[in-house]
Design an enzyme around this catalytic site. Structure first.
Site, PDB file in Angstrom:
ATOM      1  N   GLU A   1     -22.858-129.217 -70.267  1.00 49.86           N
ATOM      2  CA  GLU A   1     -21.758-128.018 -69.721  1.00 49.86           C
ATOM      3  C   GLU A   1     -21.935-126.786 -70.574  1.00 49.86           C
ATOM      4  O   GLU A   1     -21.731-126.837 -71.794  1.00 49.86           O
ATOM      5  CB  GLU A   1     -20.400-128.815 -69.942  1.00 49.86           C
ATOM      6  CG  GLU A   1     -19.675-127.630 -69.154  1.00 49.86           C
ATOM      7  CD  GLU A   1     -18.029-128.335 -69.234  1.00 49.86           C
ATOM      8  OE1 GLU A   1     -17.467-128.458 -68.098  1.00 49.86           O
ATOM      9  OE2 GLU A   1     -17.393-128.513 -70.234  1.00 49.86           O
TER      10      GLU A   1
ATOM     11  N   TYR B   1     -20.549-120.089 -65.432  1.00 47.09           N
ATOM     12  CA  TYR B   1     -20.048-121.646 -65.929  1.00 47.09           C
ATOM     13  C   TYR B   1     -21.327-122.267 -65.232  1.00 47.09           C
ATOM     14  O   TYR B   1     -21.443-122.036 -63.957  1.00 47.09           O
ATOM     15  CB  TYR B   1     -18.847-122.203 -65.086  1.00 47.09           C
ATOM     16  CG  TYR B   1     -18.687-123.651 -65.366  1.00 47.09           C
ATOM     17  CD1 TYR B   1     -18.051-124.186 -66.649  1.00 47.09           C
ATOM     18  CD2 TYR B   1     -19.377-124.434 -64.301  1.00 47.09           C
ATOM     19  CE1 TYR B   1     -18.256-125.723 -66.611  1.00 47.09           C
ATOM     20  CE2 TYR B   1     -19.238-126.007 -64.599  1.00 47.09           C
ATOM     21  CZ  TYR B   1     -18.584-126.672 -65.613  1.00 47.09           C
ATOM     22  OH  TYR B   1     -18.626-127.735 -65.901  1.00 47.09           O
TER      23      TYR B   1
END
Length: 397
Positions: free
Chosen positions: A206, A118
């Site tokens: 993101e 991530y």
């Protein structure tokens, strides 16, 4: 301004970020053509069909499917396009899928195991600096990681005077447990990602997941991107990426007429001038035991036409049971606002079928109260904050 995954990947690729390649399709026929083109360009035999909506968690809602042949590409595209996709981040009724991204399969076998990470870039409002947040736990909700294993989330703050430094990108790659070519690839990835964030005037990038492929390449499998609305005047090509079908239609209409409107879940509509007073008014409504139905800042002008427009927008929300108007007469005189409210009420007639409470303070506030009280309209006037709160409570009890 939110944009779709495929648009976010276009921005990333323009800055040299390696991405999972894909082609957007509006129907099943286009999806099959896109799959054939991807196979010719990348050699991929399988394809991922991904719903394009402004919400995360698409896979959990059935909006991301793997197709192992062209027949499955067609069938899955037909299933997904036009569906109401419900995810943890959509309204209860879900969002209609208008297009899909047909993407290459990047989870192919090779010399090493694939790994998911991530990575996001956003503003740390506490320090006023940009921050890279990253974790070894990619491919899952970062909120769950933060709740259950917070020690697996790392952050790297960027000094705005010097920008992202090489040692910071290397530290990120090291903390993610990478080595060899994958380490070098991640360093390049982080540097290009940060350049994309700065260059596009984004408020957030993101990437979840960032994938280490079986041949040690690093690429973005997904992209959730938000562009700063205030910077769109200097990013016209990104402004064109706006998809109003993905936005609240009432908010879109309000923006077109110059009103700052945010739809909320309560029952008391708000009409206020100034963001600070609007926030205080929302607190006032909660203090009275109710929930605000919206945030609406009419700005420095509040003539009859603008007030009427605001009324009509607020009343499009069927949950609104009362409207509280809270105006401070600094730039604009209170008596002008009061006359605008009265004129708007007369113009709209039976269209206003909920109680109206008006609180005016500032220049000519006494005259304004007299105008409302003597108008013959069923409008309640207040002077003090507490008085307005009491009238809201009385109107809804």
């Amino acid at each position: 301004m939110n944009i779709h995954e495929y648009q976010g990947k276009e921005i990333l690729a323009s800055y040299g970020v390696r991405v999972q390649r894909g082609i957007v399709a509006n129907n099943a026929v286009e999806a099959v053509a896109a799959a054939k083109q991807l196979t010719a360009e990348t050699g991929t035999g399988w394809h991922v069909i991904k719903a394009q909506i402004h919400a995360g968690g698409r896979g959990k809602g059935g909006g991301v499917k793997l197709a192992k042949n062209l027949q499955q590409v067609e069938e899955l595209a037909e299933q997904i396009i036009g569906m109401q996709l419900i995810t943890p981040q959509t309204p209860p009724e879900g969002k209609k899928v208008n297009k899909v991204l047909v993407a290459e399969d990047v989870y192919y076998p090779g010399e090493s195991e694939t790994s998911e990470f991530y990575v996001s870039v956003l503003l740390n409002r506490g320090t006023g600096r940009n921050m890279i947040m990253y974790s070894t736990e990619g491919g899952m909700d970062i909120e769950e990681v933060a709740e259950h294993t917070p020690h697996l989330i790392f952050t790297e703050e960027i000094d705005p005077s010097v920008g992202l430094q090489g040692f910071q990108a290397r530290r990120i790659a090291f903390n993610l447990g990478l080595s060899g070519n994958a380490f070098k690839e991640m360093v390049k990835f982080i540097d290009a990602l940060y350049n994309a964030y700065i260059g596009s005037d984004a408020s957030m990038f993101e990437i979840n997941p960032v994938l280490k492929t079986s041949d040690n390449k690093i690429l973005a499998v997904d992209a959730k991107v938000n562009i700063d609305d205030n910077a769109l005047y200097r990013q016209p090509k990104y402004a064109e990426m706006r998809d109003i079908r993905e936005e609240n239609p009432i908010e879109v209409e309000a923006k077109e007429v110059g009103l700052n409107y945010v739809d909320l879940d309560g029952t008391v509509g708000c009409m206020v001038n100034g963001a600070g007073l609007a926030m205080a008014t929302m607190d006032l409504i909660k203090y009275a035991g109710f929930e605000p139905a919206n945030f609406l800042d009419v700005g420095g002008t509040a003539d009859a036409k603008r007030v009427e427009t605001a009324f009509r927008i607020i009343l499009k929300d069927p949950n609104v049971k009362a409207i509280l108007i809270n105006i401070f007469g600094g730039i604009v005189r209170c008596d002008r606002v009061a006359q605008g409210v009265v004129d708007a009420y007369k113009n709209m007639g039976d269209a206003i079928n909920v109680p109206i409470i008006v609180r005016l303070q500032g220049t000519n506030a006494e005259i304004a109260k007299e105008l409302i009280d003597n108008s013959g309209m069923p409008i309640l006037s207040a002077v003090q904050f507490q008085e307005a709160a009491d009238q809201v409570k009385a109107a809804l009890s």
